[in-house]
Design a protein around this motif. Sequence first.
Motif, PDB file in Angstrom:
ATOM      1  N   TRP A  90      -3.381 -44.550 -48.307  1.00  0.00           N
ATOM      2  CA  TRP A  90      -3.328 -43.270 -48.997  1.00  0.00           C
ATOM      3  C   TRP A  90      -2.205 -43.262 -50.032  1.00  0.00           C
ATOM      4  O   TRP A  90      -1.271 -44.066 -49.947  1.00  0.00           O
ATOM      5  CB  TRP A  90      -3.051 -42.131 -48.018  1.00  0.00           C
ATOM      6  N   ARG A  91      -2.269 -42.299 -50.949  1.00  0.00           N
ATOM      7  CA  ARG A  91      -1.140 -41.968 -51.811  1.00  0.00           C
ATOM      8  C   ARG A  91      -0.960 -40.463 -51.790  1.00  0.00           C
ATOM      9  O   ARG A  91      -1.934 -39.710 -51.793  1.00  0.00           O
ATOM     10  CB  ARG A  91      -1.367 -42.458 -53.242  1.00  0.00           C
ATOM     11  N   GLU A 136      -5.228 -39.351 -52.641  1.00  0.00           N
ATOM     12  CA  GLU A 136      -5.954 -40.597 -52.884  1.00  0.00           C
ATOM     13  C   GLU A 136      -6.132 -41.344 -51.569  1.00  0.00           C
ATOM     14  O   GLU A 136      -5.210 -41.400 -50.746  1.00  0.00           O
ATOM     15  CB  GLU A 136      -5.179 -41.462 -53.875  1.00  0.00           C
ATOM     16  N   HIS A 137      -7.332 -41.910 -51.372  1.00  0.00           N
ATOM     17  CA  HIS A 137      -7.609 -42.724 -50.201  1.00  0.00           C
ATOM     18  C   HIS A 137      -8.273 -44.018 -50.641  1.00  0.00           C
ATOM     19  O   HIS A 137      -9.238 -43.998 -51.422  1.00  0.00           O
ATOM     20  CB  HIS A 137      -8.538 -41.996 -49.223  1.00  0.00           C
ATOM     21  N   ALA A 140      -8.901 -44.562 -54.437  1.00  0.00           N
ATOM     22  CA  ALA A 140      -9.731 -43.635 -55.209  1.00  0.00           C
ATOM     23  C   ALA A 140      -9.328 -42.197 -54.890  1.00  0.00           C
ATOM     24  O   ALA A 140      -8.790 -41.902 -53.817  1.00  0.00           O
ATOM     25  CB  ALA A 140     -11.209 -43.848 -54.898  1.00  0.00           C
ATOM     26  N   ASP A 141      -9.590 -41.296 -55.835  1.00  0.00           N
ATOM     27  CA  ASP A 141      -9.328 -39.885 -55.591  1.00  0.00           C
ATOM     28  C   ASP A 141     -10.088 -39.421 -54.348  1.00  0.00           C
ATOM     29  O   ASP A 141     -11.216 -39.850 -54.099  1.00  0.00           O
ATOM     30  CB  ASP A 141      -9.784 -39.038 -56.780  1.00  0.00           C
TER      31      ASP A 141
END
Length: 201
Positions: A90-91, A136-137, A140-141
């Motif tokens: 994640w982010r 994000e995972h 990707a969003d």
Amino acid sequence: MTSGTTRGFVGKRRDRGQDLPPGQHLTEAFPVLSTGPTPRVNKNDWELFIRTGPDTSMRWTWHDFMALPISAIVADIHCVTSWSKLETRWRGVSLDVLLKDVQTSDHYVMAHSYGGYSTNLALDDLRGDKAWIVFEHDGADLTPEHGGPARLLVPHLYFWKSAKWIHGFVTQERNMPGLWERNGYHLHADPWREERYSRWS
């Protein structure tokens, strides 16, 4: 904007059949579970708030939020329906960043989502590099089905505590229950202690 990988969640790749809480089984998929229709929240309309009283709150627009320090997170997640997914990527923004200027004598919060979902958490479970608002995972969003544009991520608790479509937090003196907790789910939700179902009183 800064970026880094959160310590404590990264290391030698493990045997995929190990390190599961009791009663859990491993999945490579990412099941979608929701209590109702999927909200469609435009980033231009999105905001995040933290409210500590009737006249005290902090707010971030999407632009404000994306200007905060960004972390890369690698974490195992565990759903109360018994699936676990290891080393998810994640982010997002640490709750430590968001809570650093919050002053309150309360020890709990209610997390509120677009669409009406709510879940209760102890502030201690959001601090100490243990929780994030992620957007994000896996590079990707976040899709709306998985909580996009942003969701709460609290990987050390069962995944129903990681509220999708997060809108904000309201601090509370008592550990009052959220949606699933009012229907018999555990107030805390530690998967290693199998804290699944326990009527509150």
